[in-house]
Write an enzyme that holds these catalytic residues in place. Structure first.
Site, PDB file in Angstrom:
ATOM      1  N   SER A  53      -9.672   1.986   2.672  1.00  0.00           N
ATOM      2  CA  SER A  53      -8.783   2.696   1.775  1.00  0.00           C
ATOM      3  C   SER A  53      -7.754   1.793   1.089  1.00  0.00           C
ATOM      4  O   SER A  53      -7.084   2.200   0.149  1.00  0.00           O
ATOM      5  CB  SER A  53      -8.039   3.784   2.568  1.00  0.00           C
ATOM      6  OG  SER A  53      -7.212   3.194   3.582  1.00  0.00           O
ATOM      7  N   LYS A  55       0.844  -1.200   0.000  1.00  0.00           N
ATOM      8  CA  LYS A  55       0.000   0.000   0.000  1.00  0.00           C
ATOM      9  C   LYS A  55       0.875   1.246   0.000  1.00  0.00           C
ATOM     10  O   LYS A  55       1.907   1.284   0.676  1.00  0.00           O
ATOM     11  CB  LYS A  55      -0.921  -0.024   1.224  1.00  0.00           C
ATOM     12  CG  LYS A  55      -1.963   1.089   1.240  1.00  0.00           C
ATOM     13  CD  LYS A  55      -2.902   0.935   2.430  1.00  0.00           C
ATOM     14  CE  LYS A  55      -3.948   2.034   2.497  1.00  0.00           C
ATOM     15  NZ  LYS A  55      -4.882   1.873   3.638  1.00  0.00           N
ATOM     16  N   SER A 112     -10.052  -0.419   6.972  1.00  0.00           N
ATOM     17  CA  SER A 112      -9.485  -0.264   5.640  1.00  0.00           C
ATOM     18  C   SER A 112      -8.735  -1.464   5.097  1.00  0.00           C
ATOM     19  O   SER A 112      -8.300  -1.451   3.949  1.00  0.00           O
ATOM     20  CB  SER A 112      -8.557   0.963   5.609  1.00  0.00           C
ATOM     21  OG  SER A 112      -9.312   2.141   5.697  1.00  0.00           O
TER      22      SER A 112
END
Length: 488
Positions: free
Chosen positions: A152, A76, A176
């Protein structure tokens, strides 16, 4: 070869028998990325040259003791990676091309010889539930590219679901990791707060953020968490707690286990097909010898309000460092110092980030601190106490991960309150600091995945994994593949 067809353990054995090479694995990853990522849009940055060079070096010096040897992974884009651009999905960091250090989690993965293939798309500064808040592009759900992958960590979940990488790292502040894992039909673990070092994770809300793995199976997930867990002197919130062998806990035996099912998690707002899938999963546990009972987490209804006050307050403080002076892009439209601050932040941050900074600044301001921030902290304590009381008498808590399957791209993007409510079932876990995992438990009528959330006691990820693995082995939801690029 396809990464879809093998687990980490199987690939490890094949590498040891020299049936495949590190280059084969990296080739498989990039072949798949080049085949499908134009549709999925999971990656922001690819590091192909470095990954291929690393694979050659690993083949020249194989290491049978490395636990993630040659396995391709995605990271990420809010986890700092030395020499690889780290943007947090924001225009403010579009020029952060060469970080000088790795996050501790990356150092731990590197020590076990994993191969990073690139950085994954995300909602800007991890603020969002659909990855539509990325300032670069919207990632799409591999099961239906008209739908969101969640957020996210949408890029992290979509890349695994699409077979582009074997595993990925995400971060979880209010769901997330788990919510996109649910939307994309993969396994996502939010560890106990303090289990994994936050050093090198760009902060959103420091008392809530945790790094965790996303994989296609529970066993793979347990293997990755074993590697990235542990105390870190670089992180003052890192817990000095022993890391057990999570894979040893995967016995498949849940006989006599006591499962709590909060009535609030199956209440109004949860889609009927999600309720049906969760009840079916609970009945499967009953067949396996576990017992479940309905309980109450009475303060969970206040979790969303408390979370957005606390998370926004912490974000307003953490993001103050992005001012055009010390980090990121500086506006070219400034004529004096105050203009530089104003224009840099106005041009660098997106709408959702600005919204949360303003909310947090308001909640922390003189005259409002006691009424909002302090009260939200008291509610957080009540929520934590609810979990503590239930987990005294039960081994785990089980419910849905998200109230609905993935929604369409653009459907909720202009409705922040609806978007915030999408995390209603995951947020309490972060407020309480306990571990939670999402595993696939079925599909909607439209063919979109549904996730089952399993919540455990602090630092008892082993029981969470055992519970998840037993269900996974008794069903075949995790074996399903999205039809994408001609491979299912």
């Amino acid at each position: 070869m396809s990464l879809f067809d093998h687990s980490i353990k199987q690939l490890e054995e094949m590498l040891h028998r020299k049936e495949i090479s590190a280059e084969d694995l990296v080739d498989a990853s990039f072949d798949r990325i080049h085949e499908v990522d134009e549709q999925v849009q999971a990656f922001l940055t690819l590091d192909e040259e470095q990954a291929r060079n690393q694979a050659k070096q690993l083949d020249a010096a194989p290491d049978e003791n490395a636990r993630l040897f040659a396995l391709p992974a995605g990271i990420k884009d809010n986890i700092v990676t030395k020499g690889i651009r780290t943007t947090c999905g924001s225009q403010f960091l579009k020029n952060f091309d060469d970080p000088l250090y790795n996050a501790t989690a990356i150092e731990k993965l590197n020590a076990e010889k994993m191969v990073s293939v690139g950085k994954l798309n995300m909602d800007e500064f991890a603020m969002g539930s659909s990855t539509e808040n990325s300032s670069y592009k919207s990632t799409r759900n591999p099961w239906n590219t008209d739908h969101v992958p969640g957020g996210s960590s949408g890029g992290s979940a979509a890349a695994v679901a699409a077979g582009e990488v074997l595993f990925s790292l995400g971060s979880d502040t209010g769901g997330s990791i788990r919510q996109p894992a649910s939307f994309c039909g993969v396994v996502g673990m939010k560890p106990t707060y303090g289990r994994v070092s936050r050093f090198g994770l760009v902060a959103f809300a420091s008392s809530l953020d945790q790094i965790g793995p996303i994989t296609r199976s529970v066993e793979d997930n347990a293997r990755v968490l074993e590697v990235i867990s542990g105390h870190d002197k670089m992180d003052s919130t890192s817990a000095d707690v022993d890391v057990p062998s999570y894979t040893d806990a995967l016995t498949g035996d849940v006989k006599g286990m006591k499962i709590a099912v909060p009535k609030e998690y199956l209440a109004e707002g949860v889609a009927p097909e999600v309720k049906e899938a969760v009840i079916s999963a609970l009945n499967k546990y009953k067949e396996l010898g576990a017992e479940w009972e309905e309980v109450s987490l009475p303060h969970s209804k206040y979790a969303v309000a408390a979370y957005y006050l606390l998370a926004s307050s912490e974000a307003s403080a953490n993001l103050a460092r992005f001012d055009g002076v010390r980090y990121g892009v500086r506006s070219d439209n400034a004529t004096n110092m105050m203009d530089m601050y104003t224009h840099s932040r106005s041009e660098g941050f997106g709408d959702e980030v600005k919204r949360r900074i303003m909310l947090g600044t308001f909640a922390l301001s003189s005259g409002y601190y006691d009424a909002y921030y302090k009260k939200a902290q008291k509610v957080r304590t009540l929520i934590k106490n609810d979990f503590d009381n239930i987990l005294k008498d039960y081994d785990v808590i089980i419910g849905p991960t998200a109230p609905t399957p993935a929604f369409k791209i653009g459907e909720n993007v202009d409705d922040p309150l609806t978007m915030y409510a999408n995390d209603i079932l995951t947020i309490p876990v972060n407020l309480a600091g306990v571990p939670g995992i999402s595993v696939p438990c079925g599909f909607s009528e439209a063919g979109l995945p549904i996730g089952l959330q399993i919540i455990g006691k602090p630092f008892d990820e082993s029981t969470v994994y055992r519970t998840a693995h037993a269900y996974e082995q008794a069903t075949d939801h995790h074996k399903q593949r999205p039809l994408l690029g001609g491979v299912k």
